[in-house]
Scaffold this active site. Structure first.
Site, PDB file in Angstrom:
ATOM      1  N   LEU A  38       0.813  -1.210   0.000  1.00  0.00           N
ATOM      2  CA  LEU A  38       0.000   0.000   0.000  1.00  0.00           C
ATOM      3  C   LEU A  38       0.851   1.267   0.000  1.00  0.00           C
ATOM      4  CD1 LEU A  38      -2.673  -0.995   2.686  1.00  0.00           C
ATOM      5  CD2 LEU A  38      -2.958  -1.023   0.189  1.00  0.00           C
ATOM      6  N   SER A 111       1.604  -1.529  -7.287  1.00  0.00           N
ATOM      7  CA  SER A 111       1.267  -2.694  -8.138  1.00  0.00           C
ATOM      8  C   SER A 111       0.160  -3.531  -7.501  1.00  0.00           C
ATOM      9  CB  SER A 111       2.510  -3.535  -8.437  1.00  0.00           C
ATOM     10  OG  SER A 111       3.371  -3.670  -7.336  1.00  0.00           O
TER      11      SER A 111
END
Length: 203
Positions: A38, A111
């Site tokens: 995150l 990602s």
């Protein structure tokens, strides 16, 4: 001629110099370590410290940071799922080219989608790609909020925010997992360093 026809006409040129020859003069085995997690989890901090440690050992590296790439190569992309997919595709392709150049590449990027990370891994030869999941919780990242992004997202001023109104799919195949709320930066960096060095990048 449409785009599909144009792509059919492309014939990759076979280069005379093998990637192994580029790595040999650097006296190392190239590879990619991919840090995912995150926003605010600590990816960039760890990636920077890892690169400093590797450089201090005489290894040739390059760091691809998600925000930096967004400021240049991917500045044309928004934060939609499709743009995020393309962002990771571009980063993975650049990382693969750098590995072919003989470098140890560190990628730091949220990602969020598992399929995109799997596609990135598939670009590399066996043993060249290592995924590090920086698993710091949403609550911990929101407390840190170094860029003010969590406050903006929670106030409804920022859309497509990972972990809130856009999903984060945790890796199922991470080579290591680090929660930066539980371990300090030195311990975390040492774990990443061991992951890289255990792959015998020294040739």
């Amino acid at each position: 001629m449409n785009e599909r026809q144009a792509n059919v006409d492309i014939r990759p040129y076979s280069l005379a110099l093998a990637p192994q020859s580029r790595a040999r003069i650097k006296r190392q085995r190239p590879g990619c370590i991919w840090l995912t997690g995150l926003s605010g989890a600590g990816k960039s901090t760890l990636a920077n410290e890892l690169e400093i440690q590797l450089n201090g050992r005489g290894l040739h590296t390059f760091l691809l940071d998600g925000d930096n790439v967004r400021n240049g190569l991917c500045r044309d992309l928004c934060m939609s799922p499709q743009s995020r997919k393309e962002n990771i595709r571009r980063m993975a392709e650049v990382a693969r080219l750098m590995v072919d150049a003989g470098l140890i590449v560190i990628v730091s990027a949220i990602s969020p989608f598992r399929a995109d990370r799997d596609a990135a891994r598939a670009l590399f030869a066996e043993g060249e790609f290592h995924c590090a999941y920086i698993s710091t919780s949403f609550a911990a990242c929101a407390r840190r909020d170094p860029k003010g992004l969590y406050r903006a997202a929670l106030d409804g001023k920022l859309r497509h925010f990972t972990g809130l109104d856009s999903p984060y799919e945790a890796p199922l195949d991470a080579d290591c997992e680090i929660d930066t709320e539980q371990v300090d930066i030195q311990t975390a960096t040492n774990r990443l360093l061991a992951l890289v060095l255990d792959q015998k990048h020294r040739g």
